[in-house]
Design an enzyme around this catalytic site. Structure first.
Site, mmCIF file in Angstrom:
data_model
loop_
_atom_site.group_PDB
_atom_site.id
_atom_site.type_symbol
_atom_site.label_atom_id
_atom_site.label_comp_id
_atom_site.label_asym_id
_atom_site.label_seq_id
_atom_site.Cartn_x
_atom_site.Cartn_y
_atom_site.Cartn_z
ATOM 1 N N ASP A 21 1.307 0.505 -4.375
ATOM 2 C CA ASP A 21 0.824 1.178 -3.165
ATOM 3 C C ASP A 21 1.503 2.533 -2.975
ATOM 4 O OD1 ASP A 21 -0.761 1.361 -0.875
ATOM 5 O OD2 ASP A 21 0.809 0.522 0.403
ATOM 6 N N ASN A 69 -10.559 -3.021 -0.164
ATOM 7 C CA ASN A 69 -10.613 -1.595 -0.518
ATOM 8 C C ASN A 69 -12.038 -1.036 -0.546
ATOM 9 O OD1 ASN A 69 -7.712 -1.840 -2.725
ATOM 10 N ND2 ASN A 69 -7.797 -1.081 -0.632
HETATM 11 C C1 IPE Z 1 -3.014 -3.099 -1.260
HETATM 12 O O1 IPE Z 1 -2.852 -1.810 -0.806
HETATM 13 C C2 IPE Z 1 -4.058 -3.136 -2.343
HETATM 14 C C3 IPE Z 1 -3.704 -2.490 -3.601
HETATM 15 C C4 IPE Z 1 -2.559 -1.951 -3.915
HETATM 16 C C5 IPE Z 1 -4.750 -2.493 -4.595
HETATM 17 P P1 IPE Z 1 -3.637 -1.242 0.455
HETATM 18 O O2 IPE Z 1 -3.209 0.159 0.634
HETATM 19 O O3 IPE Z 1 -5.094 -1.489 0.306
HETATM 20 O O4 IPE Z 1 -3.086 -2.173 1.653
HETATM 21 P P2 IPE Z 1 -3.026 -1.898 3.204
HETATM 22 O O5 IPE Z 1 -4.384 -1.429 3.622
HETATM 23 O O6 IPE Z 1 -2.001 -0.845 3.433
HETATM 24 O O7 IPE Z 1 -2.623 -3.191 3.809
HETATM 25 C C1 IPE Z 2 -2.731 2.097 -3.714
HETATM 26 O O1 IPE Z 2 -2.501 3.338 -3.114
HETATM 27 C C2 IPE Z 2 -3.936 2.105 -4.613
HETATM 28 C C3 IPE Z 2 -5.070 1.322 -4.096
HETATM 29 C C4 IPE Z 2 -5.085 0.629 -2.994
HETATM 30 C C5 IPE Z 2 -6.279 1.336 -4.900
HETATM 31 P P1 IPE Z 2 -3.234 3.748 -1.781
HETATM 32 O O2 IPE Z 2 -4.513 4.428 -2.124
HETATM 33 O O3 IPE Z 2 -3.370 2.589 -0.859
HETATM 34 O O4 IPE Z 2 -2.217 4.803 -1.198
HETATM 35 P P2 IPE Z 2 -1.745 4.922 0.308
HETATM 36 O O5 IPE Z 2 -1.213 3.589 0.726
HETATM 37 O O6 IPE Z 2 -2.947 5.316 1.105
HETATM 38 O O7 IPE Z 2 -0.697 5.986 0.289
HETATM 39 MG MG MG Z 3 -2.140 1.790 0.553
#
Ligand code: IPE
Ligand code: IPE
Ligand code: MG
Length: 245
Positions: A21, A69
């Site tokens: 993340d 997502n």
């Molecule tokens: C969790 O991250 C999912 C992945 C890393 C694929 P998210 O960014 O989607 O989670 P939330 O929304 O912060 O809980």
């Molecule tokens: C994790 O990074 C990747 C996926 C969830 C696909 P994010 O895209 O959630 O990055 P942040 O949390 O918005 O910084």
């Molecule tokens: Mg994220």
């Protein structure tokens, strides 16, 4: 390699799971579009995978795309689909050479483009006999959905085999998860500073040791993995028991 010196290679976690993340925030901080953060995460992933292979970790699972997502803007979802398709094409030969078995965990539904499913199938098929490490990519994965799918299978099996009297136990569910042979994660890492599970491996993480870091995923590397494992090795896993007297 100096970082390796205080890792106890005889007491490695068998299975490490990672919520990758912070890609979006990493990019925003640099004035870049969020998608650049996903792109930069590829290097982090492969440095981590290589670091895991180097120490002989057997099971590594990474969260690449969650069932939630899909709620992101269509342009980001589209980017992530293409990115993951490309990533498999770019990296699978190398992973294969290094003895990694690539598997996927998640729902195959109409929202996942067929071209992505095809690359997943090719990667899985190519590496299925490898034994050094199992790299599971959680894609269109949600822990609740996985449990619901398992319960559905319990019900179907009961109807079909008229096993209505079979005792329901935790094993009834765990034997019907996406990969029943996958050991539960011992160590669950989340980058990016949030301290939550976000629907990852809900059933399997019941007794996982949790490790959080503010490091955004694109800045993560094998040294951070070793740091997490070193911390894990200091912990006392009691599983509900009391200390030996
Ligand atoms: C969790 O991250 C999912 C992945 C890393 C694929 P998210 O960014 O989607 O989670 P939330 O929304 O912060 O809980
Ligand atoms: C994790 O990074 C990747 C996926 C969830 C696909 P994010 O895209 O959630 O990055 P942040 O949390 O918005 O910084
Ligand atoms: Mg994220």
């Amino acid at each position: 390699m100096s970082y390796l010196s205080d890792l106890d290679l005889h007491r490695l976690p068998r299975h490490v799971a990672i919520v990758m993340d912070g890609n979006g925030r990493w990019a925003t901080q640099r004035g870049l579009p969020r998608t650049e953060g996903h792109a930069a995460g590829e290097e982090a992933l492969f440095d981590t995978v290589e670091g895991a292979l180097d120490i002989g970790l057997e099971w590594l699972t990474v969260f690449a795309f969650s069932t939630e997502n899909w709620r992101r803007p269509p342009s980001e979802v589209r980017y992530l689909m293409g990115f993951n398709r490309g990533l498999l094409r770019r990296r699978r030969d190398d992973l294969h050479r290094r003895g990694a078995r690539i598997r996927f965990a998640g729902r195959v539904d109409w929202r996942v483009p067929r071209s992505v499913l095809r690359e997943m199938e090719i990667s899985r098929e190519m590496t299925k006999s490898n034994t050094k490490m199992t790299l599971t990519i959680a894609f269109n994965y949600g822990g609740r959905t996985e449990i619901v799918d398992a319960v559905k299978r319990v019900l179907e099996d009961h109807d079909r085999r008229r096993l209505k009297g079979e005792r329901m136990t935790p094993e009834s569910i765990s034997s019907r998860l996406y990969h029943p042979d996958m050991p539960d994660p011992d160590l669950l890492i989340r980058t990016g500073g949030e301290m939550r599970i976000s629907n990852f491996l809900l059933w399997q993480a019941a007794y996982a040791e949790l490790w959080f870091t503010p490091v955004y995923w694109p800045d993560f590397n094998r040294e951070n993995l070793y740091e997490a494992i070193r911390d894990y090795q200091k912990r006392d896993r009691r599983f509900g028991r009391v200390e030996d007297q």
